[in-house]
Design a protein around this motif. Structure first.
Motif, mmCIF file in Angstrom:
data_model
loop_
_atom_site.group_PDB
_atom_site.id
_atom_site.type_symbol
_atom_site.label_atom_id
_atom_site.label_comp_id
_atom_site.label_asym_id
_atom_site.label_seq_id
_atom_site.Cartn_x
_atom_site.Cartn_y
_atom_site.Cartn_z
ATOM 1 N N MET A 1 27.154 2.029 34.470
ATOM 2 C CA MET A 1 27.628 3.377 34.804
ATOM 3 C C MET A 1 27.908 4.163 33.534
ATOM 4 O O MET A 1 28.496 3.648 32.577
ATOM 5 N N VAL A 2 27.498 5.431 33.532
ATOM 6 C CA VAL A 2 27.810 6.309 32.422
ATOM 7 C C VAL A 2 29.303 6.591 32.444
ATOM 8 O O VAL A 2 29.880 6.914 33.477
ATOM 9 N N SER A 3 29.965 6.419 31.279
ATOM 10 C CA SER A 3 31.408 6.630 31.229
ATOM 11 C C SER A 3 31.725 8.108 31.382
ATOM 12 O O SER A 3 31.146 8.962 30.709
ATOM 13 N N ARG A 4 32.636 8.413 32.273
ATOM 14 C CA ARG A 4 33.082 9.785 32.470
ATOM 15 C C ARG A 4 34.601 9.788 32.622
ATOM 16 O O ARG A 4 35.178 8.937 33.290
ATOM 17 N N LYS A 5 35.222 10.774 31.974
ATOM 18 C CA LYS A 5 36.657 10.959 32.137
ATOM 19 C C LYS A 5 36.871 12.204 32.990
ATOM 20 O O LYS A 5 36.334 13.272 32.688
ATOM 21 N N ILE A 6 37.660 12.041 34.036
ATOM 22 C CA ILE A 6 37.815 13.088 35.046
ATOM 23 C C ILE A 6 39.278 13.503 35.135
ATOM 24 O O ILE A 6 40.178 12.656 35.154
ATOM 25 N N LEU A 7 39.500 14.802 35.189
ATOM 26 C CA LEU A 7 40.836 15.361 35.372
ATOM 27 C C LEU A 7 40.901 15.973 36.767
ATOM 28 O O LEU A 7 40.134 16.881 37.093
ATOM 29 N N VAL A 8 41.808 15.482 37.613
ATOM 30 C CA VAL A 8 41.975 16.003 38.973
ATOM 31 C C VAL A 8 43.264 16.815 39.021
ATOM 32 O O VAL A 8 44.357 16.272 38.822
ATOM 33 N N LEU A 9 43.132 18.093 39.263
ATOM 34 C CA LEU A 9 44.295 18.977 39.385
ATOM 35 C C LEU A 9 44.669 19.103 40.857
ATOM 36 O O LEU A 9 43.825 19.396 41.689
ATOM 37 N N GLY A 10 45.945 18.906 41.162
ATOM 38 C CA GLY A 10 46.373 18.867 42.559
ATOM 39 C C GLY A 10 46.206 17.479 43.133
ATOM 40 O O GLY A 10 45.813 17.315 44.287
ATOM 41 N N ALA A 11 46.533 16.468 42.329
ATOM 42 C CA ALA A 11 46.268 15.076 42.714
ATOM 43 C C ALA A 11 47.288 14.507 43.681
ATOM 44 O O ALA A 11 47.225 13.320 44.000
ATOM 45 N N SER A 12 48.220 15.332 44.146
ATOM 46 C CA SER A 12 49.174 14.846 45.146
ATOM 47 C C SER A 12 48.827 15.325 46.550
ATOM 48 O O SER A 12 49.500 14.949 47.506
ATOM 49 N N GLY A 13 47.793 16.153 46.671
ATOM 50 C CA GLY A 13 47.441 16.749 47.957
ATOM 51 C C GLY A 13 46.505 15.894 48.788
ATOM 52 O O GLY A 13 46.102 14.792 48.379
ATOM 53 N N LEU A 14 46.138 16.410 49.931
ATOM 54 C CA LEU A 14 45.301 15.668 50.874
ATOM 55 C C LEU A 14 43.981 15.247 50.236
ATOM 56 O O LEU A 14 43.614 14.067 50.251
ATOM 57 N N GLN A 29 37.455 6.822 34.698
ATOM 58 C CA GLN A 29 38.799 6.985 34.157
ATOM 59 C C GLN A 29 39.314 8.343 34.622
ATOM 60 O O GLN A 29 38.797 9.379 34.215
ATOM 61 N N VAL A 30 40.327 8.326 35.467
ATOM 62 C CA VAL A 30 40.770 9.542 36.136
ATOM 63 C C VAL A 30 42.230 9.820 35.795
ATOM 64 O O VAL A 30 43.091 8.948 35.913
ATOM 65 N N PHE A 31 42.486 11.056 35.371
ATOM 66 C CA PHE A 31 43.842 11.533 35.147
ATOM 67 C C PHE A 31 44.201 12.468 36.303
ATOM 68 O O PHE A 31 43.555 13.497 36.502
ATOM 69 N N GLY A 32 45.193 12.072 37.065
ATOM 70 C CA GLY A 32 45.645 12.906 38.165
ATOM 71 C C GLY A 32 46.826 13.755 37.733
ATOM 72 O O GLY A 32 47.785 13.238 37.154
ATOM 73 N N VAL A 33 46.767 15.055 37.994
ATOM 74 C CA VAL A 33 47.821 15.976 37.583
ATOM 75 C C VAL A 33 48.392 16.679 38.800
ATOM 76 O O VAL A 33 47.652 17.175 39.657
ATOM 77 N N ALA A 34 49.715 16.718 38.881
ATOM 78 C CA ALA A 34 50.406 17.452 39.933
ATOM 79 C C ALA A 34 51.764 17.876 39.411
ATOM 80 O O ALA A 34 52.285 17.284 38.462
ATOM 81 N N ARG A 35 52.314 18.887 40.054
ATOM 82 C CA ARG A 35 53.668 19.305 39.671
ATOM 83 C C ARG A 35 54.657 18.185 39.945
ATOM 84 O O ARG A 35 55.571 17.944 39.162
ATOM 85 N N GLN A 36 54.450 17.490 41.042
ATOM 86 C CA GLN A 36 55.333 16.386 41.389
ATOM 87 C C GLN A 36 54.608 15.425 42.307
ATOM 88 O O GLN A 36 53.891 15.834 43.219
ATOM 89 N N PHE A 37 54.770 14.139 42.048
ATOM 90 C CA PHE A 37 54.246 13.102 42.922
ATOM 91 C C PHE A 37 55.399 12.504 43.716
ATOM 92 O O PHE A 37 56.516 12.383 43.216
ATOM 93 N N SER A 38 55.123 12.123 44.956
ATOM 94 C CA SER A 38 56.128 11.384 45.706
ATOM 95 C C SER A 38 56.228 9.981 45.105
ATOM 96 O O SER A 38 55.304 9.524 44.424
#
Length: 439
Positions: A1-14, A29-38
């Motif tokens: 697999m080709v290496s990819r780094k992914i940024l997910v904005l709104g990673a606490s939503g549906l 490799q995924v970075f999840g970003v949210a204002r707040q996670f449960s």
């Protein structure tokens, strides 16, 4: 697999939460970003709690550069303006800053943006109009992008509209004929995640995927009633007799939902939700299917693949009851305090006087307890302070019960059983506390 780094904005939503977890399972490799996670969502050190909506283009650019991001997935969205929610700020202004950040990062970044289906000339709400404005900004930016326009999203989790449809399926209620016949093409969240994974593996200079906008939903026509029927089958309620609700109840529910929205709550039944529901969810997924080779799951496959578990059934039944519990508790405390202080003050003081309460304390105690009750009711009404109000209500009720047992024990056996009934009220407040979580 080709290496990819992914940024997910709104990673606490549906969508964002499922996509983040799914892409990690696929080896990205995924970075999840949210204002707040449960608390239950904090599963990885790569999940970052950041004030993303207040970050300027420079801060967003540093985030992309420092983590060497190749793909940015924007799942941020709000249904309606309200306290802490601004459709224009989230859908349009933030996207403008994000595009500037991608441009200034100096990296070849693909933007995957989650939007909505439907024709632009049918946009009537601030939600849909600002979503479309964001699409125009992206298309004019020159960035590599994929605008994904999913239909009604079916996922293992249930927030907002998806929770509302499950709740309708759990009760013997039928939508009015016009709303029931609304075209409502769904898409499984797994197909959204598979599409993003497919895009992440494409070269950014690939002309076929550098600038695309795809509707994503099952191609087979289905109505809103048909979607709810699938949930009924899963929940085991498909054979129940049904009562068709009058159309005005939807409008009344939307007005009450808008009122709750002003108090900080985010009920699924609000003006925008009903307007978008009546508009329907339709699109042409052929371009998406041809490009990716993905055959989307039908609603029967997405929902009918498993029979509902007991937690699915409990959630569907309790979801609409939660609002009733919170509203009734808020009214109970506010009205009882108001009556004692302004309407039946003499009767309230008379009860204490007849039980030998010290005369010098009767007035102050009546005023203090009445103000306390009203304050608890107001605290419960607002989303930010609801939990505080519920805890205060439980403590106050216990205090009243203990105080009465010491100072006026005969109140425990008075005919109407006012103190005895305090016990079930405490249990109801405890139930409200236990179902406060939204995700």
């Amino acid at each position: 697999m080709v290496s990819r780094k992914i940024l997910v904005l709104g990673a606490s939503g549906l969508i964002g939460r499922f996509v983040t977890d799914d892409l990690r399972l696929r080896g990205f490799q995924v970075f999840g970003v949210a204002r707040q996670f449960s608390p239950s969502q904090r599963q990885s050190a790569a999940d970052l709690e950041l004030p993303v909506m207040s970050m300027d283009a420079a801060a967003l650019s540093r985030l992309i550069w420092e983590r060497e991001i190749d793909v940015v997935v924007n799942c941020l969205g709000v249904l309606q303006d309200g306290p802490g929610s601004d459709t224009g700020a989230v859908h349009r202004d933030f996207v403008a800053r994000l595009l500037a950040a991608i441009r200034d990062s100096g990296r070849p970044v693909r933007l995957v943006h989650i939007s909505i289906p439907g024709a632009a000339n049918e946009d009537r709400t601030a939600f849909s109009q600002t979503k479309r404005e964001a699409e125009r900004l992206i298309a004019a930016s020159g960035a590599a992008y994929a605008i994904l326009r999913p239909g009604f999203v079916v996922a293992p989790a249930a927030y907002g509209g998806s929770a509302m449809l499950r709740a309708l399926a759990a009760f013997p209620l039928q939508l009015p004929a016009e709303e029931a016949a609304t075209p409502f093409q769904p898409v499984a969240v797994e197909d959204i995640a598979a599409t993003i994974a497919w895009l992440a593996l494409r070269d950014i200079d690939d002309a076929a995927t550098r600038a695309v906008a795809w509707d994503m939903m099952q191609p087979q026509p289905v109505t809103l009633s048909g979607v709810i029927d699938q949930f009924r089958w899963s929940l085991g309620t498909s054979r129940w007799p049904r009562v068709t609700m009058p159309a005005f109840l939807l409008d009344l529910g939307a007005r009450l939902g808008d009122l709750a929205n002003r108090l900080g709550w985010m009920p699924p039944m609000r003006f925008t939700a009903i307007a978008e529901l009546r508009r329907g969810v339709t699109g042409d997924p052929s371009g998406w299917m041809e490009a990716t080779g993905i055959v989307p799951k039908t609603i029967a496959q997405a929902v009918g693949g498993h029979v509902a578990t007991i937690q699915d059934k409990w959630f569907a039944r309790l979801f609409p009851v939660k609002a009733l519990v919170i509203a009734s508790l808020s009214l109970f405390w506010t009205v009882s305090g108001f009556i004692a202080l302004f309407i039946s003050y003499s009767a309230a003081t008379g009860i204490l006087s007849s039980h030998g309460f010290p005369p010098s304390l009767i007035g102050p105690v009546t005023v203090l307890t009445s103000l306390t009750d009203m304050s608890i009711g107001v605290l419960i009404a607002f989303r930010r302070t609801c939990a505080i109000g519920l805890v205060a209500g439980i403590l106050a009720s216990l205090g009243y019960m203990v105080g009465a047992a010491i100072l006026t024990p005969d109140l425990w056996i008075e005919p109407l059983g006012a103190l005895v009934k305090t016990g079930p009220a405490i249990v109801l407040m405890l139930v409200a506390l236990l179902i406060m979580d939204n995700r």
